[in-house]
Scaffold this motif. Structure first.
Motif, PDB file in Angstrom:
ATOM      1  N   ALA A 132      32.090 -39.107 -41.706  1.00 40.12           N
ATOM      2  CA  ALA A 132      31.293 -37.877 -41.630  1.00 40.12           C
ATOM      3  C   ALA A 132      30.736 -37.672 -40.228  1.00 40.12           C
ATOM      4  O   ALA A 132      30.748 -36.548 -39.692  1.00 40.12           O
ATOM      5  N   GLY A 133      30.260 -38.745 -39.622  1.00 40.54           N
ATOM      6  CA  GLY A 133      29.702 -38.650 -38.275  1.00 40.54           C
ATOM      7  C   GLY A 133      30.738 -38.262 -37.237  1.00 40.54           C
ATOM      8  O   GLY A 133      30.438 -37.517 -36.294  1.00 40.54           O
ATOM      9  N   SER A 134      31.962 -38.744 -37.399  1.00 39.29           N
ATOM     10  CA  SER A 134      33.023 -38.394 -36.450  1.00 39.29           C
ATOM     11  C   SER A 134      33.351 -36.911 -36.507  1.00 39.29           C
ATOM     12  O   SER A 134      33.573 -36.272 -35.470  1.00 39.29           O
ATOM     13  N   ILE A 135      33.370 -36.361 -37.703  1.00 39.33           N
ATOM     14  CA  ILE A 135      33.620 -34.925 -37.836  1.00 39.33           C
ATOM     15  C   ILE A 135      32.475 -34.140 -37.200  1.00 39.33           C
ATOM     16  O   ILE A 135      32.700 -33.188 -36.438  1.00 39.33           O
ATOM     17  N   ALA A 136      31.245 -34.563 -37.465  1.00 35.14           N
ATOM     18  CA  ALA A 136      30.088 -33.870 -36.866  1.00 35.14           C
ATOM     19  C   ALA A 136      30.107 -33.995 -35.344  1.00 35.14           C
ATOM     20  O   ALA A 136      29.851 -33.012 -34.630  1.00 35.14           O
ATOM     21  N   TRP A 137      30.431 -35.192 -34.835  1.00 35.78           N
ATOM     22  CA  TRP A 137      30.496 -35.400 -33.378  1.00 35.78           C
ATOM     23  C   TRP A 137      31.541 -34.463 -32.771  1.00 35.78           C
ATOM     24  O   TRP A 137      31.303 -33.844 -31.739  1.00 35.78           O
TER      25      TRP A 137
ATOM     26  N   ALA B 280      34.835 -35.885 -46.139  1.00 35.21           N
ATOM     27  CA  ALA B 280      33.629 -36.522 -45.599  1.00 35.21           C
ATOM     28  C   ALA B 280      32.585 -36.717 -46.695  1.00 35.21           C
ATOM     29  O   ALA B 280      31.927 -37.768 -46.759  1.00 35.21           O
ATOM     30  N   LEU B 281      32.434 -35.741 -47.574  1.00 35.15           N
ATOM     31  CA  LEU B 281      31.473 -35.868 -48.671  1.00 35.15           C
ATOM     32  C   LEU B 281      31.874 -36.975 -49.637  1.00 35.15           C
ATOM     33  O   LEU B 281      31.023 -37.726 -50.124  1.00 35.15           O
TER      34      LEU B 281
ATOM     35  N   GLY C 290      33.900 -28.983 -29.960  1.00 35.35           N
ATOM     36  CA  GLY C 290      34.165 -27.674 -30.555  1.00 35.35           C
ATOM     37  C   GLY C 290      35.140 -27.721 -31.720  1.00 35.35           C
ATOM     38  O   GLY C 290      35.743 -26.701 -32.069  1.00 35.35           O
ATOM     39  N   TYR C 291      35.302 -28.885 -32.341  1.00 31.72           N
ATOM     40  CA  TYR C 291      36.203 -29.050 -33.486  1.00 31.72           C
ATOM     41  C   TYR C 291      35.694 -28.254 -34.675  1.00 31.72           C
ATOM     42  O   TYR C 291      34.501 -28.225 -34.952  1.00 31.72           O
ATOM     43  N   ARG C 292      36.599 -27.576 -35.367  1.00 31.62           N
ATOM     44  CA  ARG C 292      36.241 -26.784 -36.543  1.00 31.62           C
ATOM     45  C   ARG C 292      36.881 -27.425 -37.777  1.00 31.62           C
ATOM     46  O   ARG C 292      38.071 -27.255 -38.018  1.00 31.62           O
ATOM     47  N   PRO C 293      36.098 -28.179 -38.560  1.00 29.06           N
ATOM     48  CA  PRO C 293      36.672 -28.821 -39.743  1.00 29.06           C
ATOM     49  C   PRO C 293      37.046 -27.780 -40.805  1.00 29.06           C
ATOM     50  O   PRO C 293      36.389 -26.747 -40.930  1.00 29.06           O
ATOM     51  N   ASP C 294      38.108 -28.073 -41.542  1.00 32.71           N
ATOM     52  CA  ASP C 294      38.443 -27.191 -42.651  1.00 32.71           C
ATOM     53  C   ASP C 294      37.809 -27.748 -43.929  1.00 32.71           C
ATOM     54  O   ASP C 294      37.125 -28.764 -43.908  1.00 32.71           O
TER      55      ASP C 294
END
Length: 111
Positions: free
Chosen positions: A72-77, A94-95, A83-87
Motif C-alpha cells: 500500500a505504501g509503495s502505491i501511495a509513494w 492494496a486493501l 505521479g503514478y495513477r493506480p487503477d
C-alpha cells in the motif's frame, strides 16, 4: 503495545524502506549520483532498526505483516513522488494486503 503505536511504527518503517529504495533508484536509474544511493542505504538500514521496535518477538510475523504495508505504501509513494495513477485493481489489491496485515498482526492469540 497499542495497535496505534504498532501501525505508526509500520508507517515509519515504510517511509524508510520505500524512501530508501526510491533514493537508490534515483541515484542509479536517474543518474543522480552516489550521494543519493548512500542516503538510500542509510534509510534502508533505519527501516531495519524501526522494524525491531514492534512488540511481537517473531521476525517472520513482523516482516510478513509489513509486506501489506509495503504494498500500500509503495502505491501511495508512487502517487506522490512519481505521479503514478493506480487503477481500481491496484487499490483493491492494496486493501487486501492491508487486511492481511491486520489479521497477521492483530488477530487475538491465546498466549
Amino acid at each position: 503495545m497499542t495497535v496505534v503505536r504498532s501501525v505508526a511504527l509500520f508507517v515509519l518503517a515504510a517511509l524508510f524502506e520505500i524512501g530508501g529504495a526510491w533514493l537508490v533508484w534515483q541515484g542509479v536509474r536517474e543518474h543522480r549520483g552516489w550521494v543519493w544511493v548512500g542516503a538510500g542505504v542509510i534509510a534502508l538500514g533505519l527501516y531495519g532498526v524501526v522494524a525491531t521496535w514492534q512488540h511481537d518477538a517473531h521476525f517472520g510475523r513482523i516482516l510478513a505483516a509489513y509486506g501489506g504495508v509495503f504494498v500500500a505504501g509503495s502505491i501511495a509513494w508512487g502517487m506522490v513522488a512519481d505521479g503514478y495513477r493506480p487503477d481500481r485493481y491496484d487499490v483493491v489489491g492494496a486493501l487486501v494486503c492491508l487486511a492481511g496485515m491486520a489479521v497477521i498482526m492483530y488477530a487475538p492469540r491465546g498466549h
